[in-house]
Design a protein around this motif. Structure first.
Motif, short mmCIF file in Angstrom:
data_model
loop_
_atom_site.label_atom_id
_atom_site.label_comp_id
_atom_site.label_asym_id
_atom_site.label_seq_id
_atom_site.Cartn_x
_atom_site.Cartn_y
_atom_site.Cartn_z
N GLN A 187 -8.64 3.41 11.72
CA GLN A 187 -9.53 4.39 11.35
C GLN A 187 -8.62 5.11 10.29
O GLN A 187 -7.64 5.70 10.30
N THR A 188 -9.51 5.53 9.04
CA THR A 188 -8.89 6.32 7.95
C THR A 188 -9.91 7.16 7.40
O THR A 188 -11.13 6.94 7.19
N ARG A 189 -9.44 8.52 6.92
CA ARG A 189 -10.53 9.31 6.33
C ARG A 189 -10.14 9.19 4.91
O ARG A 189 -10.85 10.10 3.92
N ARG A 190 -9.26 8.34 4.22
CA ARG A 190 -8.88 8.36 2.95
C ARG A 190 -8.91 6.83 2.33
O ARG A 190 -7.91 6.61 1.88
N PRO A 191 -9.91 6.01 2.24
CA PRO A 191 -9.79 4.80 1.89
C PRO A 191 -9.58 4.78 0.37
O PRO A 191 -8.97 3.82 0.08
N GLY A 192 -9.97 5.77 -0.53
CA GLY A 192 -9.73 5.90 -1.69
C GLY A 192 -8.11 5.75 -1.92
O GLY A 192 -7.53 5.16 -3.06
N LEU A 193 -7.45 6.59 -1.11
CA LEU A 193 -5.95 6.60 -1.17
C LEU A 193 -5.48 5.04 -1.03
O LEU A 193 -4.42 4.93 -1.71
N HIS A 194 -5.66 4.63 -0.07
CA HIS A 194 -5.30 3.35 0.24
C HIS A 194 -5.40 2.25 -0.87
O HIS A 194 -4.75 1.38 -1.11
N LEU A 195 -6.64 2.41 -1.68
CA LEU A 195 -7.11 1.47 -2.55
C LEU A 195 -6.12 1.96 -3.92
O LEU A 195 -5.57 1.02 -4.27
N ALA A 196 -5.83 3.16 -4.01
CA ALA A 196 -4.77 3.42 -5.00
C ALA A 196 -3.48 3.01 -4.87
O ALA A 196 -2.97 2.49 -5.53
N TYR A 220 0.85 12.44 1.06
CA TYR A 220 -0.39 12.12 1.87
C TYR A 220 0.40 11.48 3.38
O TYR A 220 -0.45 11.26 4.19
N VAL A 221 1.74 11.29 3.22
CA VAL A 221 2.14 10.25 4.37
C VAL A 221 1.93 11.12 5.70
O VAL A 221 1.86 10.47 6.83
N VAL A 222 1.95 12.42 5.70
CA VAL A 222 1.67 13.35 7.11
C VAL A 222 0.44 13.30 7.42
O VAL A 222 -0.10 13.71 8.47
N LYS A 223 -0.48 12.84 6.58
CA LYS A 223 -2.03 13.01 6.75
C LYS A 223 -2.66 11.59 7.20
O LYS A 223 -3.68 11.70 7.61
N GLU A 224 -1.76 10.62 7.28
CA GLU A 224 -2.18 9.34 7.50
C GLU A 224 -1.25 8.69 8.39
O GLU A 224 -0.13 8.86 8.24
N PRO A 225 -1.65 7.75 9.49
CA PRO A 225 -0.73 7.03 10.25
C PRO A 225 0.04 6.07 9.47
O PRO A 225 -0.44 5.56 8.42
N MET A 226 1.30 5.89 9.80
CA MET A 226 2.28 5.07 9.00
C MET A 226 1.76 3.56 8.90
O MET A 226 1.60 3.11 7.69
N LEU A 227 1.12 2.99 10.16
CA LEU A 227 1.00 1.55 9.89
C LEU A 227 -0.21 1.65 9.04
O LEU A 227 -0.54 0.67 8.65
N CYS A 228 -1.28 2.41 9.20
CA CYS A 228 -2.39 2.55 8.42
C CYS A 228 -2.06 2.47 6.97
O CYS A 228 -2.63 1.70 6.30
N MET A 229 -1.12 3.44 6.36
CA MET A 229 -0.85 3.60 5.21
C MET A 229 -0.05 1.92 4.79
O MET A 229 -0.70 1.61 3.74
N LEU A 230 0.60 1.60 5.46
CA LEU A 230 1.27 0.14 5.16
C LEU A 230 0.13 -0.79 5.04
O LEU A 230 -0.01 -1.91 4.35
N PHE A 231 -0.83 -1.10 6.08
CA PHE A 231 -1.45 -2.11 6.21
C PHE A 231 -2.65 -2.11 5.10
O PHE A 231 -2.77 -3.17 4.44
N TYR A 232 -3.23 -1.12 4.95
CA TYR A 232 -4.14 -1.02 4.00
C TYR A 232 -3.91 -1.25 2.53
O TYR A 232 -4.33 -1.96 1.70
N ALA A 233 -2.70 -0.73 2.18
CA ALA A 233 -2.26 -0.78 0.77
C ALA A 233 -1.81 -2.37 0.57
O ALA A 233 -2.12 -2.88 -0.59
N THR A 234 -0.98 -2.83 1.59
CA THR A 234 -0.76 -4.30 1.45
C THR A 234 -1.97 -5.28 1.31
O THR A 234 -1.92 -6.10 0.67
N LEU A 235 -2.91 -4.88 2.00
CA LEU A 235 -4.12 -5.55 2.09
C LEU A 235 -4.88 -5.58 0.89
O LEU A 235 -5.27 -6.66 0.60
N VAL A 236 -5.04 -4.51 0.10
CA VAL A 236 -5.54 -4.36 -1.24
C VAL A 236 -4.66 -5.31 -2.10
O VAL A 236 -5.32 -5.81 -2.74
N ALA A 237 -3.25 -4.92 -2.07
CA ALA A 237 -2.76 -5.95 -2.99
C ALA A 237 -2.61 -7.20 -2.99
O ALA A 237 -2.68 -8.08 -3.94
N THR A 238 -2.72 -7.70 -1.64
CA THR A 238 -3.08 -9.16 -1.24
C THR A 238 -4.38 -9.74 -2.02
O THR A 238 -4.44 -10.74 -2.67
N LEU A 239 -5.46 -9.02 -1.98
CA LEU A 239 -6.75 -9.24 -2.29
C LEU A 239 -6.53 -9.34 -4.02
O LEU A 239 -7.33 -10.16 -4.40
#
Length: 285
Positions: free
Chosen positions: A62-71, A168-187
């Motif tokens: 769960q995340t409230r900042r999908p745009g952040l992970h995309l960026a 933003y790191v204090v506003k989002e879980p660490m694993l969430c930050m890692l996973f979604y950013a890496t997933l976007v880069a993979t795609l």
């Protein structure tokens, strides 16, 4: 004291793995296109994180900042692509030295993105650091070498990533930050990889797997280190990686820095970045 020594140990392990990842990338680039290497680095990194996400349950996704992970994913994608291209054509030691310059780029971006006030001693240190970059990369007067552009732009993007993490790191879980950013880069890497695809051998598959595992181990070791000691108190140990990269470059690729300007540039960059870290830590205190 023992706790601090443990932190130093974890931090040193992150440097060893980081240097090993650079060596693996350089070795694989002789057989596989850098785009394909980058794809597997992202894919295996996100794949290895997935069991941890599933173990924590639905809330881990769960995340409230999908745009952040995309960026962040786009920035990581561009930075690692450029870094892999640079590793292919330049000595590992050059890559290590250029990684020291990321705080300089963070300092340049902070007034724009974080509205931070940068005092004149830091600007002097930044300009001095850039002089060291020019000496290390040794650009020709007639034409700037491509490797210089690869590392400079990659370091700039890593600096941008540090700014985003700081904000933003204090506003989002660490694993969430890692996973979604890496997933976007993979795609993002799927189409470029399909264009240059060649089937890796068994040996290359093993190296690619080690590269993906290493990417996650670096973060794990850093988190263990920072849980035991402040980042500022460990910063000086960062420069151990220079000696590791010189040794690995010489043993595996017969690379040995010999240029006077190269050594002089290194002697400028390291004190400049150390001063930036010291001054900022002292001012915050």
């Amino acid at each position: 004291m023992f706790q601090y020594l443990k932190a130093v140990g974890w931090f040193t392990l992150s440097l060893v793995v980081s240097c090993g990842n650079d060596a693996l990338t350089k070795y694989l680039s002789h057989h596989i296109h850098p785009w394909e290497i980058t794809f597997f680095r992202f894919f295996l990194g996100s794949f290895l994180l997935l069991p941890l996400m599933l173990y924590q349950g639905r809330q881990a996704f769960q995340t409230r900042r999908p745009g952040l992970h995309l960026a962040r994913g786009i920035v990581i994608f561009l930075a690692i692509c450029l870094w892999s291209q640079g590793i292919q054509t330049a000595p590992i030691t050059t890559a290590t030295i250029m990684s020291f310059t990321v705080p300089i780029f963070v300092l340049l971006l902070a007034p724009i993105l974080l509205k931070e006030v940068v005092r004149w001693p830091l600007w002097v240190a930044t300009l001095t650091g850039f002089a060291g970059i020019v000496l290390v990369l040794e650009p020709k007067m007639q034409q700037l070498e491509p490797r210089a552009l690869y590392f400079v732009f990659a370091a700039l993007l890593f600096g941008l990533l540090d700014i985003m993490n700081k904000k933003y790191v204090v506003k989002e879980p660490m694993l969430c930050m890692l996973f979604y950013a890496t997933l976007v880069a993979t795609l993002l890497m799927i189409l470029p990889t399909a264009y240059v695809w060649s089937m890796p051998s068994r040996h290359e598959w093993l190296c690619l797997g080690m590269l993906g595992l290493g990417s996650n181990l670096i973060l794990y070791f850093l988190l263990r280190a920072f849980a035991l000691a402040d980042a500022s108190s460990l910063a000086s140990f960062r420069y151990l990686e220079l000696f590791l990269s010189i040794g690995v470059g010489y043993v595996l690729f017969e690379e040995l820095p010999s240029s006077y300007s190269y050594v002089l540039g290194t002697g400028i960059i390291i004190p400049s970045t150390m001063f930036v870290g010291y001054y900022q830590a002292r001012y915050r205190a």
